[in-house]
Design a protein around this motif. Structure first.
Motif, PDB file in Angstrom:
ATOM      1  N   GLU A 797       0.783  -1.030  -0.052  1.00 35.98           N
ATOM      2  CA  GLU A 797       0.204   0.057   0.065  1.00 35.98           C
ATOM      3  C   GLU A 797       0.850   1.330   0.048  1.00 35.98           C
ATOM      4  O   GLU A 797       1.963   1.389   0.619  1.00 35.98           O
ATOM      5  CB  GLU A 797      -0.991   0.080   1.209  1.00 35.98           C
ATOM      6  N   ARG A 798       0.502   2.191  -0.962  1.00 36.92           N
ATOM      7  CA  ARG A 798       1.333   3.416  -0.846  1.00 36.92           C
ATOM      8  C   ARG A 798       0.132   4.734  -0.788  1.00 36.92           C
ATOM      9  O   ARG A 798      -0.733   4.313  -1.015  1.00 36.92           O
ATOM     10  CB  ARG A 798       1.943   3.815  -2.332  1.00 36.92           C
ATOM     11  N   PRO A 799       0.856   5.721  -0.037  1.00 39.94           N
ATOM     12  CA  PRO A 799      -0.450   6.892   0.184  1.00 39.94           C
ATOM     13  C   PRO A 799      -0.778   7.365  -1.201  1.00 39.94           C
ATOM     14  O   PRO A 799      -1.765   7.696  -1.314  1.00 39.94           O
ATOM     15  CB  PRO A 799       0.953   7.810   0.823  1.00 39.94           C
ATOM     16  N   TYR A 800       0.176   7.197  -2.471  1.00 36.07           N
ATOM     17  CA  TYR A 800      -0.443   7.651  -3.606  1.00 36.07           C
ATOM     18  C   TYR A 800      -1.007   6.757  -4.547  1.00 36.07           C
ATOM     19  O   TYR A 800      -1.637   6.781  -5.623  1.00 36.07           O
ATOM     20  CB  TYR A 800       0.651   8.369  -4.411  1.00 36.07           C
ATOM     21  N   ARG A 801      -1.246   5.225  -3.934  1.00 36.07           N
ATOM     22  CA  ARG A 801      -1.821   4.569  -4.838  1.00 36.07           C
ATOM     23  C   ARG A 801      -2.310   3.214  -3.831  1.00 36.07           C
ATOM     24  O   ARG A 801      -1.542   3.108  -3.109  1.00 36.07           O
ATOM     25  CB  ARG A 801      -1.151   3.714  -6.114  1.00 36.07           C
ATOM     26  N   GLU A 802      -3.437   2.306  -4.801  1.00 33.67           N
ATOM     27  CA  GLU A 802      -3.689   1.250  -3.476  1.00 33.67           C
ATOM     28  C   GLU A 802      -2.882   0.100  -3.970  1.00 33.67           C
ATOM     29  O   GLU A 802      -2.013   0.048  -5.074  1.00 33.67           O
ATOM     30  CB  GLU A 802      -4.988   0.714  -3.885  1.00 33.67           C
ATOM     31  N   ARG A 803      -2.787  -0.947  -3.027  1.00 33.90           N
ATOM     32  CA  ARG A 803      -1.894  -2.125  -3.586  1.00 33.90           C
ATOM     33  C   ARG A 803      -2.377  -2.879  -4.573  1.00 33.90           C
ATOM     34  O   ARG A 803      -3.595  -3.067  -4.840  1.00 33.90           O
ATOM     35  CB  ARG A 803      -1.875  -3.115  -2.110  1.00 33.90           C
ATOM     36  N   TRP A 804      -1.442  -3.367  -5.513  1.00 38.45           N
ATOM     37  CA  TRP A 804      -1.897  -4.075  -6.538  1.00 38.45           C
ATOM     38  C   TRP A 804      -2.147  -5.686  -6.156  1.00 38.45           C
ATOM     39  O   TRP A 804      -1.446  -6.141  -5.366  1.00 38.45           O
ATOM     40  CB  TRP A 804      -0.842  -3.975  -7.642  1.00 38.45           C
ATOM     41  N   PRO A 805      -3.275  -6.131  -6.888  1.00 42.29           N
ATOM     42  CA  PRO A 805      -3.408  -7.772  -6.806  1.00 42.29           C
ATOM     43  C   PRO A 805      -2.079  -8.376  -7.206  1.00 42.29           C
ATOM     44  O   PRO A 805      -1.694  -7.879  -8.112  1.00 42.29           O
ATOM     45  CB  PRO A 805      -4.646  -7.882  -7.440  1.00 42.29           C
ATOM     46  N   GLU A 806      -2.076  -9.820  -6.902  1.00 41.26           N
ATOM     47  CA  GLU A 806      -0.929 -10.624  -7.264  1.00 41.26           C
ATOM     48  C   GLU A 806      -0.860 -10.621  -8.751  1.00 41.26           C
ATOM     49  O   GLU A 806       0.144 -10.528  -9.480  1.00 41.26           O
ATOM     50  CB  GLU A 806      -0.851 -11.942  -6.659  1.00 41.26           C
ATOM     51  N   GLU A 807      -2.012 -10.989  -9.321  1.00 39.37           N
ATOM     52  CA  GLU A 807      -2.171 -11.230 -10.677  1.00 39.37           C
ATOM     53  C   GLU A 807      -1.581 -10.164 -11.503  1.00 39.37           C
ATOM     54  O   GLU A 807      -1.052 -10.218 -12.638  1.00 39.37           O
ATOM     55  CB  GLU A 807      -3.632 -11.805 -11.261  1.00 39.37           C
ATOM     56  N   LYS A 808      -2.090  -8.823 -11.272  1.00 42.72           N
ATOM     57  CA  LYS A 808      -1.589  -7.883 -11.843  1.00 42.72           C
ATOM     58  C   LYS A 808      -0.115  -7.383 -11.726  1.00 42.72           C
ATOM     59  O   LYS A 808       0.522  -6.908 -12.758  1.00 42.72           O
ATOM     60  CB  LYS A 808      -2.589  -6.604 -11.265  1.00 42.72           C
ATOM     61  N   VAL A 809       0.417  -7.682 -10.304  1.00 46.86           N
ATOM     62  CA  VAL A 809       1.616  -7.529 -10.533  1.00 46.86           C
ATOM     63  C   VAL A 809       2.625  -8.666 -11.272  1.00 46.86           C
ATOM     64  O   VAL A 809       3.529  -8.157 -12.055  1.00 46.86           O
ATOM     65  CB  VAL A 809       2.451  -7.523  -9.003  1.00 46.86           C
ATOM     66  N   LEU A 810       2.289  -9.787 -11.276  1.00 47.97           N
ATOM     67  CA  LEU A 810       3.013 -10.654 -12.268  1.00 47.97           C
ATOM     68  C   LEU A 810       2.898 -10.250 -13.448  1.00 47.97           C
ATOM     69  O   LEU A 810       3.721 -10.386 -14.343  1.00 47.97           O
ATOM     70  CB  LEU A 810       2.107 -12.033 -11.935  1.00 47.97           C
ATOM     71  N   GLN A 811       1.490  -9.947 -13.940  1.00 48.50           N
ATOM     72  CA  GLN A 811       1.517  -9.452 -15.428  1.00 48.50           C
ATOM     73  C   GLN A 811       2.524  -8.153 -15.742  1.00 48.50           C
ATOM     74  O   GLN A 811       3.069  -8.144 -16.789  1.00 48.50           O
ATOM     75  CB  GLN A 811       0.039  -9.068 -15.909  1.00 48.50           C
TER      76      GLN A 811
END
Length: 847
Positions: A797-811
């Protein structure tokens, strides 16, 4: 060392058969025969002698008994002598075998190195040269060995390389540099040379980097040609999907801005827009997308060289047969010249006035008498004066007498040069209105009237307090690491305990804001704390007092195993048992930390301050580290009496310190909690999967923990800035890998860990920084860390964006593989990710 001479010495070592008496003892049969003969002679001769001397039966029996006892004594001595000789023989053979093995390994290692290795003695003669060095030198080994460098290469004594060799030999220092060498046939090659002093002279390690330099030159020329082509046109063509998001490459935009494909995806292209224009552009663009209407707008774009250019953008929707929008296409035209022409119509005076009144730097003018004639409002922020109060003051009233003299000297030197246009830059200290001093950096130059006569001075003054503080923090960190290194050297060298602990006390006062320090060691069996090392006390008699384990603050810290601090130990009824000493010495502030070794209390490290209050909190943390080092001194010197000290204990101490620094860096940078820990664990796991040897993993761990240590040199106003950084601020921020290298290079035990702090911002395609390395030229450790860092950053989690889901990060990892990241490392990470516990989703959902 001289490998030729070592080989000769090894071959001439005496064999087992010529080791004096041990050769005889190597034959058990000879020893048995000798023992039998000795026994027979003893029995026969002593029997005859006893019968001849003693005639009575009673005397004869007594003599026989005495004779038997003597036989036992003599044979026992012989057996003991034989055993000692045999043990010595076996030890000698073992030592000789180990020495032979070690020499053979060293010779094989040097001979098979891909780097050139040469040894030059003090007479400048080649005494050793391996195969790679022979290839680099293009001389047969036989023609070099025994010859001087001057004979082999006439004129070499006039080169930079020879000067470095001479400096290394005379002053025992190391040199490393690139050297272009021209052979007699006119061909040139570039080598990286590392020169080290040895007992025989110097050794040279050479690496052929000719191909690397050629590739760098070709890449630089190619990039310059492409940039020139982009600069020649002012039209940028672009396209987006129906929702207004960039989904493919936009070559002209990327070439103009220097952004990568990954940078512009979605609305990432807006990052190149001026911070003041983004919100307006986003609103107008979203309105056009929602209404399917034509978009027109003007905004400023940061070009690849950092310059902002005005662009006029036009975009139209491409509509399907059913009326739905398929995509958007458009163009951006560079209208900077037009905008500049419009701006030129405005009053120069107004433009400069607004600039001067809104800048954070102090802008000033003085007459030639050094009296201030103008200052902007920033004077109140920096020096505490209003502009009206400051105008009319003389320079001599703004700084100390010594600083004023220094400034006059600089002006005098500039006047002798004719007051060059570039002016001068100097650092000094100015008085604030409250009388305090503020460090500043002054940029100034002389201004001339129409007759070219000096009419005054003008310039800017910048508050460099934050920079000085950052430099101070960096120096303190380096000082702490150096102190730990000095203590470690004492541990390794097995110095006497009193000497080592006295050094710990000295290093404590070097790094902790205290006036005195002492170490009390737990002695058995009475369980008392006995003072063994002290510094800063004036009254020895009052201090030299043993304490029971449950007595006083030191005993309490030992029993509770906690670091204790007290603002004033002279407060009545506080319970400080050495109150007489505190009053005589004038001590008030106090802190002590237990010395724990293997979970056991071995002593207490305590510090005293004559000022009220304990040392600062950050220094208390380092006091704990020093207490741990002191405990290691006691434990190591009490347990081991030979030269084989366990390196693992040192690594544990370093690791604990480095983890502390890492947590401090996360705290200062306001990083996501646990980021450094997680990215380190992932990097280690991925490195193991990549087959990195175990003996390299702790360096990768340290490098991961300290990956952002260079940010210690970045001012807080930049590091903690919430908005977009300016080009100048980005330039400062991008220096942090180089700062990390400069900070860690002097620390010998951290040198193998520098790859990650120095190179983790390099990119696989060469667009990274600080050196623009590409492909496998980037150290493997840095490439592995980069994958782990991207994963953790996107999953957190970052102040400027939400945490990415695992599949999105892998992509995302798959998309930047081959451009930003090493494709082989990404492939391995995708293969083993589910075997890495730290990558489990629960580690991120609990943030």
């Amino acid at each position: 060392m001289n490998m030729e001479r070592q080989s000769t010495n090894a071959s001439s070592r005496p064999t087992k058969e010529v080791r004096g008496s041990n050769g005889f003892l190597a034959n058990p049969l000879r020893v048995a025969v000798l023992y039998a003969l000795f026994g027979a002679v003893w029995i026969i001769t002593t029997d005859k002698l006893v019968e001849w001397i003693f005639t009575s039966e009673e005397a004869l029996i007594t003599a026989q008994t005495i004779k038997g006892i003597l036989f036992i004594v003599v044979t026992t001595g012989v057996v003991y002598w034989l055993a000692v000789r045999i043990v010595d023989s076996v030890r000698f053979e073992q030592i000789e075998a180990e020495l032979d093995k070690s020499q053979q390994f060293a010779q094989s290692l040097l001979a098979n190195m891909t780097e050139g290795f040469q040894i030059i003695d003090h007479d400048w003669r080649y005494v050793y040269i391996n195969a790679a060095a022979v290839k680099h030198a293009r001389f047969p080994r036989e023609e070099l060995l025994g010859r001087t460098m001057m004979d082999a290469y006439p004129g070499i004594e006039d080169t930079e390389m020879f000067a470095a060799l001479q400096d290394s030999m005379q002053n025992r220092v190391h040199h490393g540099f690139e050297n272009e060498f021209t052979y007699p046939d006119g061909q040139s090659k570039v080598f990286f040379l590392s020169i080290y002093p040895t007992s025989e002279g110097v050794c040279i390690v050479s690496v052929d980097i000719t191909e690397i330099k050629n590739v760098e030159t070709a890449l630089r020329e190619s990039e310059e040609r492409f940039r020139s082509l982009v600069d020649a046109t002012s039209l940028v063509v672009w396209s987006t999907d129906a929702e207004g998001r960039t989904v493919t490459e936009v070559p002209t935009w990327q070439a103009f801005t220097g952004q990568s494909k990954e940078d512009i995806l979605g609305y990432g292209w807006m990052d190149a827009l001026h911070a003041d224009d983004r919100e307006h552009v986003q609103k107008e663009w979203q309105r056009a997308v929602e209404q399917h209407s034509t978009y027109e707008g003007e905004f400023r774009v940061r070009r690849h060289d950092g310059e902002y250019r005005y662009m006029f953008s036009q975009g139209v929707p491409i509509v399907n047969a059913d009326g739905s929008v398929r995509e958007w296409i458009g163009t951006n035209a560079d209208i900077t010249k037009r905008k500049l022409a419009e701006a030129a119509l405005r009053s120069n005076e107004e433009r400069y006035r607004l600039l001067a009144e809104n800048t954070l730097d102090l802008i000033w003018t003085m007459d030639m008498e050094l009296t201030t004639t103008y200052v902007n409002p920033a004077v109140e922020q920096i020096l505490g004066y209003t502009p009206d109060e400051f105008v009319g003051t003389h320079l001599s009233m703004q700084c100390s007498e010594a600083e004023y003299s220094k400034i006059l000297e600089v002006l005098d030197q500039e006047s002798k040069k004719g007051f060059p246009d570039e002016g001068v830059v100097l650092e000094t200290e100015l008085f604030r209105k409250d009388g305090s001093l503020v460090p500043v950096e002054i940029h100034g130059r002389v201004i001339f009237d129409e007759a070219s006569i000096p009419a005054g001075l003008q310039g800017t003054t910048r508050d460099i307090t934050e920079r000085r503080q950052a430099e101070h923090r960096q120096q303190k960190l380096l000082q702490q690491v150096t102190s730990l290194g000095r203590i470690d050297q004492l541990i390794i060298s097995l110095a006497p305990m009193e000497v080592a602990l006295q050094q710990v006390v000295q290093e404590t006062l070097n790094n902790i804001d205290a006036d005195a320090a002492a170490i009390l060691i737990l002695t058995e069996p009475h369980h008392k704390l006995n003072p063994v090392a002290r510094l800063g006390f004036s009254g020895k008699r009052l201090f030299m007092k043993e304490l029971h384990l449950d007595e006083g603050f030191a005993g309490r810290a030992a029993v509770q195993r906690q670091t204790l601090t007290y603002p004033d130990i002279q407060v009545e009824n506080i319970g400080f048992t050495r109150i007489e000493m505190a009053r005589v010495e004038g001590f008030h502030g106090y802190a002590c930390s237990p010395m724990l070794a293997k979970g056991n209390i071995v002593g207490v490290l305590e510090v005293f301050r004559r000022a009220v209050g304990p040392p600062p909190a950050e220094q208390i943390e380092f006091l704990k580290t020093l207490a741990g080092q002191a405990a290691m001194v006691v434990d190591t010197l009490a347990t081991f009496k030979d030269l084989q000290i366990s390196n693992e204990k040192l690594y544990l101490a370093y690791d604990a310190s480095i983890e502390g620094w890492s947590r401090a860096l996360d705290y200062r940078d306001k990083e996501t909690e646990g980021h450094s820990r997680r990215v380190t664990e992932i990097t280690i796991a991925l490195a193991q999967a990549m087959g990195i040897p175990d003996d390299r993993l702790h360096y990768i761990r340290w490098g991961s923990l300290l990956h952002d240590i260079g940010k210690m040199g970045v001012p807080d106003r930049i590091l903690l800035k919430s908005g977009q950084l300016t080009a100048e601020e980005w330039e400062i921020m991008r220096r942090h890998p180089t700062i990390a290298r400069d900070l860690l290079t002097p620390i010998v035990f951290l040198q193998p860990a520098i790859d990650i702090p120095y190179c983790h911002h390099e990119r696989w395609d060469g667009d990274g920084y600080p050196r623009g390395l590409a492909d496998i030229d980037i150290p493997l450790a840095a490439r592995i860390f980069a994958v782990a860092d991207v994963w953790d950053a996107m999953r957190s989690e970052r102040p400027y964006r939400e945490r990415w889901p695992e599949e999105k990060v892998l992509q995302h990892l798959r998309e930047i593989s081959g451009s930003q990241l090493d494709p082989q490392v990404v492939e391995k990470f995708l293969e083993v990710i589910h075997d890495i516990p730290t990558c489990n989703a629960s580690n991120y959902e609990q943030e």
